[in-house]
Design a protein around this motif. Structure first.
Motif, PDB file in Angstrom:
ATOM      1  N   PHE A   1     -48.663 -47.260 -75.112  1.00 50.22           N
ATOM      2  CA  PHE A   1     -47.379 -47.308 -74.406  1.00 50.22           C
ATOM      3  C   PHE A   1     -47.470 -46.894 -72.941  1.00 50.22           C
ATOM      4  N   ARG A   2     -48.555 -46.325 -72.505  1.00 49.87           N
ATOM      5  CA  ARG A   2     -48.656 -45.847 -71.128  1.00 49.87           C
ATOM      6  C   ARG A   2     -49.016 -46.996 -70.186  1.00 49.87           C
ATOM      7  N   ILE A   3     -48.622 -46.863 -68.917  1.00 54.84           N
ATOM      8  CA  ILE A   3     -48.929 -47.867 -67.888  1.00 54.84           C
ATOM      9  C   ILE A   3     -49.736 -47.198 -66.787  1.00 54.84           C
ATOM     10  N   LEU A   4     -50.795 -47.857 -66.356  1.00 55.92           N
ATOM     11  CA  LEU A   4     -51.652 -47.349 -65.280  1.00 55.92           C
ATOM     12  C   LEU A   4     -51.408 -48.126 -63.994  1.00 55.92           C
ATOM     13  N   ILE A   5     -51.231 -47.409 -62.900  1.00 59.63           N
ATOM     14  CA  ILE A   5     -51.170 -47.988 -61.561  1.00 59.63           C
ATOM     15  C   ILE A   5     -52.092 -47.185 -60.656  1.00 59.63           C
ATOM     16  N   GLU A   6     -52.398 -47.695 -59.478  1.00 56.55           N
ATOM     17  CA  GLU A   6     -53.196 -46.894 -58.549  1.00 56.55           C
ATOM     18  C   GLU A   6     -52.310 -45.813 -57.934  1.00 56.55           C
ATOM     19  N   ALA A   7     -52.919 -44.688 -57.579  1.00 60.03           N
ATOM     20  CA  ALA A   7     -52.157 -43.519 -57.130  1.00 60.03           C
ATOM     21  C   ALA A   7     -51.334 -43.820 -55.884  1.00 60.03           C
TER      22      ALA A   7
ATOM     23  N   VAL B   1     -49.788 -43.384 -65.689  1.00 58.57           N
ATOM     24  CA  VAL B   1     -51.144 -42.918 -65.402  1.00 58.57           C
ATOM     25  C   VAL B   1     -51.538 -43.377 -64.001  1.00 58.57           C
ATOM     26  N   GLU B   2     -52.087 -42.463 -63.200  1.00 55.96           N
ATOM     27  CA  GLU B   2     -52.492 -42.794 -61.832  1.00 55.96           C
ATOM     28  C   GLU B   2     -54.010 -42.906 -61.729  1.00 55.96           C
ATOM     29  N   TRP B   3     -54.435 -44.007 -61.145  1.00 56.38           N
ATOM     30  CA  TRP B   3     -55.862 -44.267 -60.895  1.00 56.38           C
ATOM     31  C   TRP B   3     -56.151 -43.866 -59.449  1.00 56.38           C
ATOM     32  N   ARG B   4     -56.912 -42.808 -59.285  1.00 58.25           N
ATOM     33  CA  ARG B   4     -57.197 -42.286 -57.949  1.00 58.25           C
ATOM     34  C   ARG B   4     -58.558 -42.771 -57.471  1.00 58.25           C
ATOM     35  N   GLY B   5     -58.581 -43.204 -56.233  1.00 59.74           N
ATOM     36  CA  GLY B   5     -59.829 -43.652 -55.650  1.00 59.74           C
ATOM     37  C   GLY B   5     -60.667 -42.495 -55.127  1.00 59.74           C
ATOM     38  N   SER B   6     -61.891 -42.810 -54.766  1.00 59.86           N
ATOM     39  CA  SER B   6     -62.815 -41.854 -54.158  1.00 59.86           C
ATOM     40  C   SER B   6     -63.190 -42.384 -52.790  1.00 59.86           C
ATOM     41  N   ASN B   7     -64.204 -41.798 -52.181  1.00 59.46           N
ATOM     42  CA  ASN B   7     -64.682 -42.319 -50.899  1.00 59.46           C
ATOM     43  C   ASN B   7     -65.159 -43.760 -51.025  1.00 59.46           C
ATOM     44  N   ALA B   8     -65.561 -44.129 -52.239  1.00 58.10           N
ATOM     45  CA  ALA B   8     -66.014 -45.502 -52.484  1.00 58.10           C
ATOM     46  C   ALA B   8     -64.858 -46.440 -52.813  1.00 58.10           C
ATOM     47  N   GLY B   9     -63.645 -45.901 -52.872  1.00 54.26           N
ATOM     48  CA  GLY B   9     -62.483 -46.724 -53.158  1.00 54.26           C
ATOM     49  C   GLY B   9     -62.122 -46.719 -54.629  1.00 54.26           C
ATOM     50  N   LEU B  10     -61.381 -47.737 -55.034  1.00 53.98           N
ATOM     51  CA  LEU B  10     -60.930 -47.882 -56.423  1.00 53.98           C
ATOM     52  C   LEU B  10     -61.997 -48.666 -57.195  1.00 53.98           C
TER      53      LEU B  10
ATOM     54  N   GLU C   1     -65.924 -48.595 -62.068  1.00 50.86           N
ATOM     55  CA  GLU C   1     -66.520 -47.511 -62.863  1.00 50.86           C
ATOM     56  C   GLU C   1     -65.511 -46.394 -63.103  1.00 50.86           C
ATOM     57  N   SER C   2     -64.746 -46.029 -62.072  1.00 53.43           N
ATOM     58  CA  SER C   2     -63.756 -44.962 -62.258  1.00 53.43           C
ATOM     59  C   SER C   2     -62.622 -45.409 -63.173  1.00 53.43           C
ATOM     60  N   LEU C   3     -62.272 -46.699 -63.126  1.00 57.15           N
ATOM     61  CA  LEU C   3     -61.251 -47.218 -64.033  1.00 57.15           C
ATOM     62  C   LEU C   3     -61.770 -47.213 -65.473  1.00 57.15           C
ATOM     63  N   ARG C   4     -63.038 -47.561 -65.639  1.00 55.22           N
ATOM     64  CA  ARG C   4     -63.633 -47.569 -66.975  1.00 55.22           C
ATOM     65  C   ARG C   4     -63.578 -46.179 -67.596  1.00 55.22           C
ATOM     66  N   GLU C   5     -63.785 -45.160 -66.799  1.00 55.57           N
ATOM     67  CA  GLU C   5     -63.735 -43.792 -67.313  1.00 55.57           C
ATOM     68  C   GLU C   5     -62.344 -43.462 -67.865  1.00 55.57           C
ATOM     69  N   ILE C   6     -61.304 -43.927 -67.168  1.00 54.29           N
ATOM     70  CA  ILE C   6     -59.933 -43.657 -67.625  1.00 54.29           C
ATOM     71  C   ILE C   6     -59.629 -44.422 -68.902  1.00 54.29           C
ATOM     72  N   LEU C   7     -59.906 -45.729 -68.883  1.00 55.38           N
ATOM     73  CA  LEU C   7     -59.554 -46.563 -70.033  1.00 55.38           C
ATOM     74  C   LEU C   7     -60.387 -46.207 -71.260  1.00 55.38           C
TER      75      LEU C   7
END
Length: 418
Positions: A124-130, A156-165, A168-174
């Protein structure tokens, strides 16, 4: 050094195969009759010179024909939206039956969220970028509340790093949150200008059984897209940025063909009825084929005419040629900033994933970013400010050239002087 860079810009402009298109747009002018340095195509594209005739034709038909313009206009208004379909399909990389010009961006987003957000007790949760554009965030929050969920917990917020969005970081969340039902991300992030890897994101969401929607406001007409082959579930877009169709112009939507047909939660209007039976005034909808079932009302013809005129130019040039020049323009802009303003201006757009826009932060502590932006305005540079501290600069390849880029960097340097 200044003379050398001016020469380089001139040589690039002389070799530019798209240079003739620069004069097919109307430019904001200074009081002395010079073109302003316009670098805000990511916010509102310049007006193509073909728009006057396109809009005037609609006005002429309305004046001469009245309601008969729906059938006898040049072109007729009843199927007018179809004049945009082919051009949009080519820019989106999809089938003509998967895209339609209609409504505006957030209206379309809400319509498609109603169709595609089908939460269960476990997903039921929805993910968007922060840093999602506020309108997207509000639409998602509304959907969560509509279904009885709490945006404070279930967004759910997907936060980027210095490398951006990164994927790999999305895979960790999902991979760690099985309750995510939908991912809504941009094709190009509005604040940073980062181009997202939608192909890889789509493959990832399919793996986890998650619906993928995307906001292409900053992507369409900017970067090549292949929505059908990437298997994106749905997408929405506006047309007044890189598509140059005018302020508040008609938007559009994409729905992959595997989702076509009547769906639970789908809202219907009479323009979603099959055209051949629409005027039979039935009490039950006769569903139009493909994405046209999502249409609500007859299209705004005066708003759609500039889009049709602009798309003709995109068909002349092709998105690959546009993207090629765009990469050269933004590459040149990055090179100039890094060589002339190193340590004073920070480019937050990842170099490996940039579209037509570079987003800048002023890191020189002797001057504020807002003061720099206001100085640029006084120097007849039109770019874009986004709170709290980002200057967005977007050389649009159809009408901007390398001299525009060099002029901007000169004036940016001047704006930062004590």
């Amino acid at each position: 050094m200044l003379a050398e860079q001016a020469r380089i810009a001139f040589e690039h402009d002389q070799a530019d195969e798209l240079s003739a298109y620069r004069d097919r747009f109307h430019w904001p002018m200074t009081d002395t009759g010079e073109r302003k340095c316009y670098l805000a195509g990511n916010s509102l594209g310049l007006q193509p010179d073909s728009v006057d005739q396109a809009v005037q034709q609609v006005l002429t038909d309305w004046k001469a024909l009245g309601v008969e313009g729906h059938f006898n206009g040049n072109p007729p208004w009843l199927p007018y939206h179809e004049n945009a379909t082919g051009g949009l399909a080519r820019l989106l990389g999809c089938k003509p039956t998967e895209v339609v010009a209609m409504n505006t961006l957030t209206v379309n987003l809400n319509l498609l969220l109603l169709s595609f957000y089908r939460p269960t007790a476990h997903k039921f949760r929805i993910l968007i970028e922060a840093d999602a554009f506020p309108s997207d965030r509000y639409a998602v929050q509304s959907q969560l509340r509509l279904h009885g969920f709490d945006p404070e917990k279930d967004l759910v917020e997907w936060r980027g790093s210095n490398a951006g969005l990164t994927v790999e970081s999305l895979r960790e969340i999902l991979g760690t949150d099985e309750s995510i039902a939908m991912v809504l991300v941009p094709g190009v992030q509005y604040l940073t200008g980062e181009v997202l890897d939608l192909r890889s994101i789509a493959a990832l969401t399919r793996k986890y059984g998650i619906t993928l929607g995307t906001d292409l406001a900053h992507a369409i007409g900017n970067v090549p897209l292949s929505l059908h082959d990437w298997d994106i579930d749905f997408a929405v877009f506006c047309s007044y940025k890189y598509l140059n169709s005018g302020p508040g112009a008609v938007g559009g939507a994409f729905v992959h063909k595997r989702h076509h047909g009547l769906r639970e939660g789908q809202l219907h209007g009479w323009w979603g009825n099959r055209e051949s039976t629409r005027f039979e005034m039935r009490h039950k909808i006769d569903p139009a084929p493909g994405i046209e079932l999502w249409q609500q009302s007859n299209p705004p013809i005066l708003s759609m005419a500039p889009l049709v005129a602009s798309l003709a130019m995109f068909d002349e040039v092709g998105i690959d040629a546009i993207r090629s020049k765009s990469q050269r323009l933004t590459g040149y802009l990055r090179t100039l900033i890094e060589s002339h303003l190193a340590g004073r201006v920070h480019i937050i757009t990842p170099a490996a994933n940039q579209g037509a826009q570079l987003s800048l932060r002023i890191v020189d502590h002797h001057v504020s970013g807002r003061a720099v932006f206001e100085s640029l305005e006084r120097q007849h540079v039109i770019c874009d400010w986004r709170e709290p501290d980002v200057i967005r600069v977007a050389p649009a390849p159809l009408y901007n050239n390398f001299t525009d880029v060099w002029t901007f960097v000169q004036r940016l340097d001047r704006a930062m002087q004590p």
